[in-house]
Scaffold this motif. Structure first.
Motif, PDB file in Angstrom:
ATOM      1  N   LEU A 263       0.736  -1.665   0.023  1.00 31.85           N
ATOM      2  CA  LEU A 263       0.088  -0.577  -0.224  1.00 31.85           C
ATOM      3  C   LEU A 263       0.945   0.749   0.182  1.00 31.85           C
ATOM      4  O   LEU A 263       0.886   2.202  -0.624  1.00 31.85           O
ATOM      5  CB  LEU A 263      -0.819   0.125   0.962  1.00 31.85           C
TER       6      LEU A 263
ATOM      7  N   VAL B 179      -2.357  -1.144  -4.334  1.00 35.14           N
ATOM      8  CA  VAL B 179      -3.395  -1.331  -3.842  1.00 35.14           C
ATOM      9  C   VAL B 179      -3.703  -2.686  -3.954  1.00 35.14           C
ATOM     10  O   VAL B 179      -3.965  -3.453  -3.059  1.00 35.14           O
ATOM     11  CB  VAL B 179      -4.710  -0.261  -3.908  1.00 35.14           C
TER      12      VAL B 179
ATOM     13  N   ILE C 293      -4.300  -5.709  -1.144  1.00 38.62           N
ATOM     14  CA  ILE C 293      -5.608  -6.219  -0.788  1.00 38.62           C
ATOM     15  C   ILE C 293      -5.357  -7.803  -0.449  1.00 38.62           C
ATOM     16  O   ILE C 293      -5.621  -8.476  -0.258  1.00 38.62           O
ATOM     17  CB  ILE C 293      -6.861  -5.434  -1.796  1.00 38.62           C
TER      18      ILE C 293
ATOM     19  N   ASN D  90     -13.181  -1.010   2.130  1.00 37.28           N
ATOM     20  CA  ASN D  90     -12.407   0.604   1.764  1.00 37.28           C
ATOM     21  C   ASN D  90     -11.803   0.574   1.064  1.00 37.28           C
ATOM     22  O   ASN D  90     -11.974   1.724   0.348  1.00 37.28           O
ATOM     23  CB  ASN D  90     -11.978   1.138   3.555  1.00 37.28           C
ATOM     24  N   LEU D  91     -10.234  -0.058   0.627  1.00 40.83           N
ATOM     25  CA  LEU D  91      -9.862   0.527  -0.510  1.00 40.83           C
ATOM     26  C   LEU D  91     -10.744  -0.186  -1.339  1.00 40.83           C
ATOM     27  O   LEU D  91     -10.226   0.420  -2.897  1.00 40.83           O
ATOM     28  CB  LEU D  91      -8.464  -1.291   0.296  1.00 40.83           C
ATOM     29  N   GLU D  92     -11.161  -1.426  -1.347  1.00 44.63           N
ATOM     30  CA  GLU D  92     -11.818  -2.052  -3.100  1.00 44.63           C
ATOM     31  C   GLU D  92     -13.177  -0.763  -2.871  1.00 44.63           C
ATOM     32  O   GLU D  92     -12.587  -0.880  -4.035  1.00 44.63           O
ATOM     33  CB  GLU D  92     -12.745  -3.124  -2.360  1.00 44.63           C
TER      34      GLU D  92
ATOM     35  N   ARG E  98     -12.582   2.494  -2.818  1.00 45.54           N
ATOM     36  CA  ARG E  98     -11.578   3.388  -3.642  1.00 45.54           C
ATOM     37  C   ARG E  98     -10.720   3.201  -4.880  1.00 45.54           C
ATOM     38  O   ARG E  98     -11.164   4.153  -5.487  1.00 45.54           O
ATOM     39  CB  ARG E  98     -10.375   3.918  -2.206  1.00 45.54           C
ATOM     40  N   LYS E  99     -11.158   2.060  -4.986  1.00 40.62           N
ATOM     41  CA  LYS E  99     -10.730   1.663  -6.576  1.00 40.62           C
ATOM     42  C   LYS E  99     -10.637   2.389  -7.634  1.00 40.62           C
ATOM     43  O   LYS E  99     -12.271   2.596  -8.224  1.00 40.62           O
ATOM     44  CB  LYS E  99     -10.605   0.207  -6.737  1.00 40.62           C
TER      45      LYS E  99
END
Length: 115
Positions: free
Chosen positions: A78, A83, A87, A110-112, A114-115
């Motif tokens: 990260l 990203v 993940i 949250n990361l998914e 933002r993609k």
């Protein structure tokens, strides 16, 4: 004389207990990698490459990868802006260590998003 035997027996029990706890988890070169990452930036790329290879292939059912090492790999990725790789490693931690699921579940979500 009995006191000496008791002391020797007690020492033997303590040392056996300490020895049996060795190798519970597989740590690889974790400490060395952290040192290099934070104190020798010119060697960071090579250290991370070795660390990621260990995380991908290390561990056995008897000696699994230590708790947090997959997540640490995710954090390294990260920080480099990767990203999808982050993940992937967070999901590995999520699956390997159920105790981490509440925190990592939210992080992955949250990361998914933002993609």
């Amino acid at each position: 004389m009995t006191d000496k035997r008791f002391i020797m027996f007690s020492l033997l029990v303590v040392l056996t207990g300490c020895a049996s706890n060795q190798g519970l988890y597989e740590w690889g070169q974790y400490q060395e990698t952290l040192f290099v990452v934070y104190h020798e930036p010119e060697l960071k790329e090579e250290a991370l490459k070795g660390y990621l290879e260990f995380v991908e292939t290390g561990g056995t059912p008897q000696h699994p990868i230590a708790p947090g090492l997959y997540a640490e790999a995710g954090t390294f990725m990260l920080e480099q802006g990767e990203v999808d790789s982050a993940i992937k490693y967070y999901k590995m931690e999520y699956e390997a260590w159920p105790e981490s699921q509440p925190m990592l579940g939210m992080l992955i979500e949250n990361l998914e998003a933002r993609k």
